[in-house]
Write a protein that holds these residues in place. Structure first.
Motif, PDB file in Angstrom:
ATOM      1  N   LEU A 189       0.823  -1.209   0.000  1.00  0.00           N
ATOM      2  CA  LEU A 189       0.000   0.000   0.000  1.00  0.00           C
ATOM      3  C   LEU A 189       0.858   1.261   0.000  1.00  0.00           C
ATOM      4  O   LEU A 189       0.554   2.233  -0.708  1.00  0.00           O
ATOM      5  CB  LEU A 189      -0.924   0.018   1.219  1.00  0.00           C
ATOM      6  CG  LEU A 189      -2.257  -0.699   1.095  1.00  0.00           C
ATOM      7  CD1 LEU A 189      -3.020  -0.624   2.422  1.00  0.00           C
ATOM      8  CD2 LEU A 189      -3.103  -0.091  -0.021  1.00  0.00           C
ATOM      9  N   GLN A 190       1.918   1.275   0.799  1.00  0.00           N
ATOM     10  CA  GLN A 190       2.787   2.447   0.823  1.00  0.00           C
ATOM     11  C   GLN A 190       3.448   2.683  -0.530  1.00  0.00           C
ATOM     12  O   GLN A 190       3.580   3.820  -0.986  1.00  0.00           O
ATOM     13  CB  GLN A 190       3.849   2.294   1.911  1.00  0.00           C
ATOM     14  CG  GLN A 190       3.324   2.481   3.310  1.00  0.00           C
ATOM     15  CD  GLN A 190       2.720   3.864   3.520  1.00  0.00           C
ATOM     16  OE1 GLN A 190       3.262   4.870   3.047  1.00  0.00           O
ATOM     17  NE2 GLN A 190       1.594   3.914   4.213  1.00  0.00           N
ATOM     18  N   CYS A 220       0.807   4.158  -2.799  1.00  0.00           N
ATOM     19  CA  CYS A 220       0.566   5.572  -2.495  1.00  0.00           C
ATOM     20  C   CYS A 220       1.632   6.456  -3.133  1.00  0.00           C
ATOM     21  O   CYS A 220       1.318   7.521  -3.679  1.00  0.00           O
ATOM     22  CB  CYS A 220       0.536   5.792  -0.988  1.00  0.00           C
ATOM     23  SG  CYS A 220      -0.952   5.177  -0.167  1.00  0.00           S
ATOM     24  N   ARG A 221       2.880   6.033  -3.063  1.00  0.00           N
ATOM     25  CA  ARG A 221       3.952   6.823  -3.690  1.00  0.00           C
ATOM     26  C   ARG A 221       3.753   6.897  -5.202  1.00  0.00           C
ATOM     27  O   ARG A 221       3.976   7.951  -5.815  1.00  0.00           O
ATOM     28  CB  ARG A 221       5.309   6.214  -3.363  1.00  0.00           C
ATOM     29  CG  ARG A 221       5.735   6.402  -1.916  1.00  0.00           C
ATOM     30  CD  ARG A 221       7.209   6.090  -1.721  1.00  0.00           C
ATOM     31  NE  ARG A 221       7.534   4.711  -2.018  1.00  0.00           N
ATOM     32  CZ  ARG A 221       7.507   3.734  -1.120  1.00  0.00           C
ATOM     33  NH1 ARG A 221       7.158   3.987   0.127  1.00  0.00           N
ATOM     34  NH2 ARG A 221       7.843   2.503  -1.457  1.00  0.00           N
ATOM     35  N   GLU A 270       0.995   9.342  -6.065  1.00  0.00           N
ATOM     36  CA  GLU A 270       1.397  10.726  -5.865  1.00  0.00           C
ATOM     37  C   GLU A 270       2.331  11.234  -6.960  1.00  0.00           C
ATOM     38  O   GLU A 270       2.258  12.404  -7.351  1.00  0.00           O
ATOM     39  CB  GLU A 270       2.092  10.875  -4.505  1.00  0.00           C
ATOM     40  CG  GLU A 270       1.182  10.651  -3.321  1.00  0.00           C
ATOM     41  CD  GLU A 270       1.954  10.591  -2.012  1.00  0.00           C
ATOM     42  OE1 GLU A 270       3.190  10.790  -2.054  1.00  0.00           O
ATOM     43  OE2 GLU A 270       1.337  10.341  -0.965  1.00  0.00           O
ATOM     44  N   PHE A 313      -7.414  -0.596  -0.171  1.00  0.00           N
ATOM     45  CA  PHE A 313      -7.062   0.823  -0.189  1.00  0.00           C
ATOM     46  C   PHE A 313      -8.162   1.648   0.479  1.00  0.00           C
ATOM     47  O   PHE A 313      -7.876   2.524   1.304  1.00  0.00           O
ATOM     48  CB  PHE A 313      -6.851   1.295  -1.637  1.00  0.00           C
ATOM     49  CG  PHE A 313      -6.091   2.581  -1.734  1.00  0.00           C
ATOM     50  CD1 PHE A 313      -4.733   2.578  -2.011  1.00  0.00           C
ATOM     51  CD2 PHE A 313      -6.715   3.807  -1.546  1.00  0.00           C
ATOM     52  CE1 PHE A 313      -4.014   3.774  -2.098  1.00  0.00           C
ATOM     53  CE2 PHE A 313      -6.019   4.997  -1.633  1.00  0.00           C
ATOM     54  CZ  PHE A 313      -4.661   4.978  -1.910  1.00  0.00           C
ATOM     55  N   MET A 365      -7.019   3.589   3.714  1.00  0.00           N
ATOM     56  CA  MET A 365      -6.773   5.001   3.411  1.00  0.00           C
ATOM     57  C   MET A 365      -8.036   5.858   3.481  1.00  0.00           C
ATOM     58  O   MET A 365      -7.980   7.072   3.349  1.00  0.00           O
ATOM     59  CB  MET A 365      -6.134   5.136   2.024  1.00  0.00           C
ATOM     60  CG  MET A 365      -4.920   4.242   1.809  1.00  0.00           C
ATOM     61  SD  MET A 365      -3.632   4.404   3.076  1.00  0.00           S
ATOM     62  CE  MET A 365      -3.113   6.098   2.810  1.00  0.00           C
ATOM     63  N   PRO A 409      -8.336   4.993  -4.646  1.00  0.00           N
ATOM     64  CA  PRO A 409      -7.039   5.428  -5.181  1.00  0.00           C
ATOM     65  C   PRO A 409      -7.121   6.699  -6.021  1.00  0.00           C
ATOM     66  O   PRO A 409      -6.229   7.552  -5.950  1.00  0.00           O
ATOM     67  CB  PRO A 409      -6.589   4.229  -6.022  1.00  0.00           C
ATOM     68  CG  PRO A 409      -7.259   3.058  -5.396  1.00  0.00           C
ATOM     69  CD  PRO A 409      -8.588   3.555  -4.953  1.00  0.00           C
ATOM     70  N   TYR A 466      -7.427   9.648  -3.739  1.00  0.00           N
ATOM     71  CA  TYR A 466      -6.158   9.849  -3.033  1.00  0.00           C
ATOM     72  C   TYR A 466      -5.183  10.621  -3.912  1.00  0.00           C
ATOM     73  O   TYR A 466      -4.507  11.548  -3.449  1.00  0.00           O
ATOM     74  CB  TYR A 466      -5.554   8.502  -2.641  1.00  0.00           C
ATOM     75  CG  TYR A 466      -4.233   8.613  -1.922  1.00  0.00           C
ATOM     76  CD1 TYR A 466      -4.185   8.719  -0.538  1.00  0.00           C
ATOM     77  CD2 TYR A 466      -3.030   8.607  -2.629  1.00  0.00           C
ATOM     78  CE1 TYR A 466      -2.971   8.826   0.124  1.00  0.00           C
ATOM     79  CE2 TYR A 466      -1.805   8.720  -1.978  1.00  0.00           C
ATOM     80  CZ  TYR A 466      -1.792   8.833  -0.606  1.00  0.00           C
ATOM     81  OH  TYR A 466      -0.573   8.947   0.040  1.00  0.00           O
ATOM     82  N   ARG A 467      -5.116  10.253  -5.180  1.00  0.00           N
ATOM     83  CA  ARG A 467      -4.216  10.939  -6.117  1.00  0.00           C
ATOM     84  C   ARG A 467      -4.605  12.411  -6.255  1.00  0.00           C
ATOM     85  O   ARG A 467      -3.748  13.301  -6.205  1.00  0.00           O
ATOM     86  CB  ARG A 467      -4.249  10.238  -7.467  1.00  0.00           C
ATOM     87  CG  ARG A 467      -3.550  10.988  -8.579  1.00  0.00           C
ATOM     88  CD  ARG A 467      -3.593  10.196  -9.872  1.00  0.00           C
ATOM     89  NE  ARG A 467      -2.483   9.245  -9.938  1.00  0.00           N
ATOM     90  CZ  ARG A 467      -2.428   8.234 -10.791  1.00  0.00           C
ATOM     91  NH1 ARG A 467      -3.448   7.996 -11.620  1.00  0.00           N
ATOM     92  NH2 ARG A 467      -1.371   7.436 -10.815  1.00  0.00           N
ATOM     93  N   SER A 472      -3.720  14.341  -2.943  1.00  0.00           N
ATOM     94  CA  SER A 472      -2.290  14.526  -2.740  1.00  0.00           C
ATOM     95  C   SER A 472      -1.729  15.598  -3.665  1.00  0.00           C
ATOM     96  O   SER A 472      -0.867  16.393  -3.266  1.00  0.00           O
ATOM     97  CB  SER A 472      -1.536  13.200  -2.951  1.00  0.00           C
ATOM     98  OG  SER A 472      -1.630  12.778  -4.310  1.00  0.00           O
TER      99      SER A 472
END
Length: 300
Positions: free
Chosen positions: A247-248, A251-252, A255, A280, A284, A288, A291-292, A295
């Motif tokens: 997941l980390q 996330c990167r 972003e 996710f 979170m 996703p 989230y994008r 961020s």
């Protein structure tokens, strides 16, 4: 890989150890006095713990931070307070630099003989979760840590005490607990080295298909013993730890890249995008795509 308990010896005439590194956590210098350093083995680049508390500041670098059961990103300016015997590990992507202070003040240490220091007992207790320090507190403490390398003797000790005092009176919004569970592992354990090998293998292989049977061979443990000890040392089940790593990484990617959700989920080790999306949203609290967007809006 050797056992994960790091042995720390403050230099003679010092009540704490001050470390600096300029490129790699494997190449660390113990600061004896201004302009005088001694190279010591670095342990921050693998999963480990030690009886000492630690305050670590990254001047440069970025990557993934492991503190107890916490797995998350870090970047330049990251400042973390670690409690005694709290397992931790920084996995930088490329070069990094920073400074670290390590000390051990058990209950019978003369430090606690000064009544003014008793207010720090609660902070030290909370540090068993690991504490991320931000805001004005981080600005002040980071500056003071830089002054430590320019001082010696009573003056250096005075700066260190000011750092502790600043942390002790920090605003709650500047201090965030990292690990959901507090850790205080025993000084010695027959399973330390095996757990370190398992963590190292998962970090290196999480993008691929990972089988528990392979990890059991690496550690030489039975399924039941591994499950019990891995949970005790990392705060996660085997699958939970692996999913947090993936997941980390996702996330990167969200972003920093424009890759599609399916491509990202597969590249980060998730065999099914449907499972990735469910996990996710659960972890979170958004999907996703959102989230994008969020961020990037924060960075705009």
């Amino acid at each position: 890989m050797r056992g994960i308990r790091e042995t720390i010896h403050p230099p003679g005439g010092h009540s704490f150890r001050l470390l600096e590194w300029s490129q790699s956590l494997r190449e660390v210098d113990s600061v004896i006095s201004p302009g005088r350093t001694v190279r010591v083995p670095g342990a921050g680049n693998h999963w480990h713990f030690h009886p000492e508390m630690e305050l670590t500041l990254f001047h440069t670098g970025q990557g993934t931070r492991f503190v107890g059961d916490h797995i998350g990103p870090f970047a330049a300016g990251d400042l973390v307070l670690l409690g005694e015997r709290l397992p931790h590990y920084w996995h930088p992507k490329g070069a990094s630099s920073g400074i670290s202070v390590q000390w051990h003040f058990p209950d019978d240490h003369p430090f606690w003989g000064f009544p003014e220091n008793l207010v720090l007992a609660e902070l030290f207790k909370r540090s068993g979760h690991g504490i991320s320090i931000t805001g004005k507190t981080a600005e002040a403490v980071s500056s003071l840590m830089g002054e430590l390398t320019k001082s010696m003797g009573t003056g250096q000790l005075g700066i260190f005490l000011i750092i502790l005092a600043r942390l002790g009176r920090a605003s709650g919004r500047d201090l965030r607990l990292l690990s959901a569970s507090a850790f205080n592992l025993p000084s010695e354990s027959a399973h330390q080295a095996a757990m370190a090998k398992a963590v190292r293998h998962l970090i290196a292989s999480f993008r691929d298909e990972v089988h528990l049977e392979d990890v059991l061979k690496i550690t030489g443990m039975s399924r039941a013993t591994f499950a019990r000890q891995f949970k005790r040392h990392s705060g996660h089940s085997f699958s939970g730890f692996l999913n947090r790593l993936r997941l980390q990484a996702a996330c990167r990617e969200l972003e920093k890249s424009d890759r599609g959700i399916l491509d990202i989920s597969l590249a980060c080790g998730f065999p099914h995008v449907s499972f990735f999306n469910r996990l996710f949203r659960r972890e979170m609290r958004c999907n996703p795509t959102d989230y994008r967007k969020r961020s990037r809006a924060r960075k705009a």
